[in-house]
Design an enzyme around this catalytic site. Sequence first.
Site, PDB file in Angstrom:
ATOM      1  N   HIS A 118     121.171  23.727 -24.091  1.00  0.00           N
ATOM      2  CA  HIS A 118     120.588  22.395 -24.259  1.00  0.00           C
ATOM      3  C   HIS A 118     121.083  21.704 -25.528  1.00  0.00           C
ATOM      4  O   HIS A 118     121.293  22.334 -26.558  1.00  0.00           O
ATOM      5  CB  HIS A 118     119.066  22.499 -24.298  1.00  0.00           C
ATOM      6  CG  HIS A 118     118.551  23.365 -25.421  1.00  0.00           C
ATOM      7  ND1 HIS A 118     118.295  22.889 -26.683  1.00  0.00           N
ATOM      8  CD2 HIS A 118     118.267  24.694 -25.453  1.00  0.00           C
ATOM      9  CE1 HIS A 118     117.864  23.871 -27.448  1.00  0.00           C
ATOM     10  NE2 HIS A 118     117.843  24.978 -26.734  1.00  0.00           N
ATOM     11  N   ASP A 119     121.308  20.407 -25.409  1.00  0.00           N
ATOM     12  CA  ASP A 119     121.644  19.536 -26.533  1.00  0.00           C
ATOM     13  C   ASP A 119     123.002  19.825 -27.153  1.00  0.00           C
ATOM     14  O   ASP A 119     123.293  19.348 -28.251  1.00  0.00           O
ATOM     15  CB  ASP A 119     120.555  19.586 -27.617  1.00  0.00           C
ATOM     16  CG  ASP A 119     119.183  19.200 -27.075  1.00  0.00           C
ATOM     17  OD1 ASP A 119     118.993  18.008 -26.778  1.00  0.00           O
ATOM     18  OD2 ASP A 119     118.329  20.084 -26.931  1.00  0.00           O
ATOM     19  N   GLY A 136     121.963  26.432 -28.349  1.00  0.00           N
ATOM     20  CA  GLY A 136     121.583  25.031 -28.353  1.00  0.00           C
ATOM     21  C   GLY A 136     122.095  24.260 -29.559  1.00  0.00           C
ATOM     22  O   GLY A 136     122.335  24.821 -30.627  1.00  0.00           O
TER      23      GLY A 136
END
Length: 263
Positions: A118-119, A136
């Site tokens: 994520h991200d 992440g």
Amino acid sequence: MNQPLAYIHPEAKIAQNVVVEPFSTIYKNVEIGEGTWIGPNVTIMEGARIGKNCKIYPGAVISSVPQDLKFAGEETTAIIGDNTVIRECVTVSRGTIDKMKTIIGSNCLIMSYAHIAHDCIVGNNCIVVNAVQMAGHVEMGDYAIIGGSSAVHQFVKIGAHAMISGGSLVRKDVPPYVKAAREPLTYAGINSIGLRRRGFNSEQINEVQQIYRILFMSGYNNTEALDKIELELAPSRERDEIVNFVRNSGRGIIKSYFAKDAN
């Protein structure tokens, strides 16, 4: 051309000439651009935004729910640029409230079994080799390469045109234009072959070498080295990119193998 054994949610936005092979599943709130091929047994979950002329191979899972205990179900995306290839069993998580999106740029190659969490923000023309595990919030500049079976710590930044050896544990930021290898991961010279392939001339390559000699091999701490670089070298795109990267590094940059040997 959608195979009857594939499932496509009626709210998904799929361009006319996208091919979806059997046993793939495409959720709602998905957009897929023209000319993209979705291989068999691919799962594309809510929030995926896939560009034109991409190829996604069997077993890949795109825009999965983040593996982050703080994720509270916010509506986020995973964005993949044009002409990017996602090989077998790659997993790409969508964003969290931090950036609200995960991004893989255009013309990238993400090889089998890689995980992009994520991200993360992956630039254009990047290569992520087999079984790389990217935590992440990692940022990866254009044309960077991460060798197979490497693990990248969360919030690490990897500069443009950097090349990281296979099997690396990437705990610190890796500046632009360098090669990084060994354990612990250290500066191993500049990526001169890659730079020549991408059209950098001898003057630019020599300038990058000179900057990293000052930064990594002259015995200065980072602050002293940056001051010396700015004092002695005229402003240029390469100089300013390196100086800004090092100065703004949140985790600190990798050290020099050569400097360690000299002590």
